[in-house]
Design an enzyme around this catalytic site. Structure first.
Site, PDB file in Angstrom:
ATOM      1  N   SER A   1     -13.021  -2.797   1.349  1.00  0.00           N
ATOM      2  CA  SER A   1     -13.138  -2.111   2.639  1.00  0.00           C
ATOM      3  C   SER A   1     -14.813  -1.846   2.560  1.00  0.00           C
ATOM      4  O   SER A   1     -15.311  -1.371   1.786  1.00  0.00           O
ATOM      5  CB  SER A   1     -12.382  -1.001   2.564  1.00  0.00           C
ATOM      6  OG  SER A   1     -11.153  -0.940   2.271  1.00  0.00           O
TER       7      SER A   1
ATOM      8  N   LYS B   1      -4.094   6.359   8.477  1.00  0.00           N
ATOM      9  CA  LYS B   1      -4.984   6.570   7.488  1.00  0.00           C
ATOM     10  C   LYS B   1      -5.600   7.886   7.447  1.00  0.00           C
ATOM     11  O   LYS B   1      -6.501   8.097   8.470  1.00  0.00           O
ATOM     12  CB  LYS B   1      -6.027   5.402   7.396  1.00  0.00           C
ATOM     13  CG  LYS B   1      -6.844   5.616   5.825  1.00  0.00           C
ATOM     14  CD  LYS B   1      -7.919   4.463   5.709  1.00  0.00           C
ATOM     15  CE  LYS B   1      -9.165   4.707   4.771  1.00  0.00           C
ATOM     16  NZ  LYS B   1      -8.646   5.156   3.467  1.00  0.00           N
TER      17      LYS B   1
ATOM     18  N   ARG C   1       0.809  -1.311  -0.097  1.00  0.00           N
ATOM     19  CA  ARG C   1      -0.098   0.033  -0.201  1.00  0.00           C
ATOM     20  C   ARG C   1       0.943   1.231   0.027  1.00  0.00           C
ATOM     21  O   ARG C   1       1.146   1.743   1.163  1.00  0.00           O
ATOM     22  CB  ARG C   1      -0.893  -0.131   1.349  1.00  0.00           C
ATOM     23  CG  ARG C   1      -1.852   1.131   1.238  1.00  0.00           C
ATOM     24  CD  ARG C   1      -2.737   1.079   2.647  1.00  0.00           C
ATOM     25  NE  ARG C   1      -3.598   2.116   2.556  1.00  0.00           N
ATOM     26  CZ  ARG C   1      -3.328   3.343   3.418  1.00  0.00           C
ATOM     27  NH1 ARG C   1      -2.019   3.655   4.091  1.00  0.00           N
ATOM     28  NH2 ARG C   1      -4.027   4.432   3.513  1.00  0.00           N
TER      29      ARG C   1
HETATM   30  N1  LIG Z   1      -6.188  -1.149   2.495  1.00  0.00           N
HETATM   31  C1  LIG Z   1      -6.995  -1.587   3.167  1.00  0.00           C
HETATM   32  N2  LIG Z   1      -6.636  -2.940   3.365  1.00  0.00           N
HETATM   33  C2  LIG Z   1      -7.651  -3.623   4.455  1.00  0.00           C
HETATM   34  C3  LIG Z   1      -7.663  -5.263   4.363  1.00  0.00           C
HETATM   35  F1  LIG Z   1      -8.630  -5.936   4.544  1.00  0.00           F
HETATM   36  F2  LIG Z   1      -6.577  -5.769   3.751  1.00  0.00           F
HETATM   37  F3  LIG Z   1      -6.972  -5.492   5.752  1.00  0.00           F
HETATM   38  N3  LIG Z   1      -8.760  -3.095   4.605  1.00  0.00           N
HETATM   39  C4  LIG Z   1      -9.032  -1.944   4.519  1.00  0.00           C
HETATM   40  C5  LIG Z   1      -8.173  -1.137   3.793  1.00  0.00           C
HETATM   41  C6  LIG Z   1      -8.596   0.198   3.477  1.00  0.00           C
HETATM   42  O1  LIG Z   1      -8.938   0.411   2.116  1.00  0.00           O
HETATM   43  P1  LIG Z   1      -9.351   1.960   1.448  1.00  0.00           P
HETATM   44  O2  LIG Z   1     -10.607   2.199   2.375  1.00  0.00           O
HETATM   45  O3  LIG Z   1      -9.336   1.772  -0.031  1.00  0.00           O
HETATM   46  O4  LIG Z   1      -8.394   2.786   1.897  1.00  0.00           O
HETATM   47  P2  LIG Z   1      -6.877   2.691   1.639  1.00  0.00           P
HETATM   48  O5  LIG Z   1      -6.515   2.566  -0.098  1.00  0.00           O
HETATM   49  O6  LIG Z   1      -6.125   4.241   1.871  1.00  0.00           O
HETATM   50  O7  LIG Z   1      -6.057   1.536   2.315  1.00  0.00           O
END
Ligand SMILES: Nc1nc(C(F)(F)F)ncc1COP(=O)(O)OP(=O)(O)O
Ligand SMILES: [Mg+2]
Length: 219
Positions: free
Chosen positions: A114, A143, A43
């Site tokens: 998510s 975040k 990420r």
């Molecule tokens: N990256 C993530 N991975 C998980 C996981 F399930 F893999 F643990 N859950 C939630 C997120 C959050 O995803 P998102 O809401 O798109 O925000 P961002 O792109 O800033 O991460």
């Protein structure tokens, strides 16, 4: 991967990008794998995130580490990168590319979504999500645009409704509170800071795996 294998793979879900650590990301991941993480998500996000070839080069290096140890390699948000690298899967949120479009692009690779409400969860399942990321369970500093802290209430709610999709909790989780997340019905926990900022990422991963294994998933 069967759904049972996926539930096991979600036990300790490490997420990291270069902005999440002062150490070389490859070294942190190496230690985390040695400590027992079960799945990894690249990420690369935030003010200091790498772009272009530098981002791709780091992704390839982290993917090679995962492949060497049989750890699924997931890419966050960047579907083009995931397809280019033949990653094991992608993770998307409510503001990213629509679930059904992403599913069409990635075939039967892992697709994580998510969700923050029952409705979002039902839609994601209907559109082909393999697992759901629920949170933020506890307050998180990682975040910047995180939604309202929800504790384990949504995890419990989905299980009460009989939804059996693999679930991982995310947001402010560490070895001290991970057991509570699994006891509420999650198959595992997802962390960034608890491992990437740990003095010993290896020990942090070990402690998380122990905390998760000490609980039996309810619901
Ligand atoms: N990256 C993530 N991975 C998980 C996981 F399930 F893999 F643990 N859950 C939630 C997120 C959050 O995803 P998102 O809401 O798109 O925000 P961002 O792109 O800033 O991460
Ligand atoms: Mg996203």
């Amino acid at each position: 991967m069967t759904q049972g294998e996926l539930r096991k793979a979600l036990q300790v879900y490490f997420i990291m990008g270069s902005p999440n650590t002062e150490q070389p990301a490859l070294q942190v991941l190496e230690e985390a794998i040695a400590g027992g993480i079960t799945i990894f998500q690249f990420r690369e996000k935030g003010r200091h995130a790498l772009k272009g070839e530098a981002k791709r080069a780091l992704a390839r290096g982290l993917q090679q580490l995962c492949r060497a140890h049989g750890i699924p390699f997931i890419v966050n948000d960047d579907i083009d990168l995931a397809v280019a690298l033949d990653a094991d899967g992608v993770h998307i949120g409510q503001e990213d590319e629509p679930v059904d479009q992403v599913r069409a692009r990635i075939g039967n690779k892992l697709l994580g979504v998510s969700v923050h409400t029952v409705e979002e969860a039902k839609l994601a399942v209907a559109q082909g999500a393999d697992y759901l990321g629920l949170g933020p369970v506890f307050p998180t500093g990682t975040k910047e645009d995180a939604k309202e802290v929800q504790g384990v209430s949504l995890i419990q709610k989905l299980r009460e409704l009989g939804m059996d999709i693999p679930i991982v909790g995310i947001g402010g989780i560490h070895a001290g509170n991970a057991g509570e997340v699994v006891a509420a019905g999650a198959d595992g926990v997802s962390v960034i800071t608890a491992i990437s900022q740990a003095g010993s990422p290896l020990k942090a991963a070990q402690d998380l795996l122990e905390a998760v294994n000490s609980q039996v998933r309810k619901g």
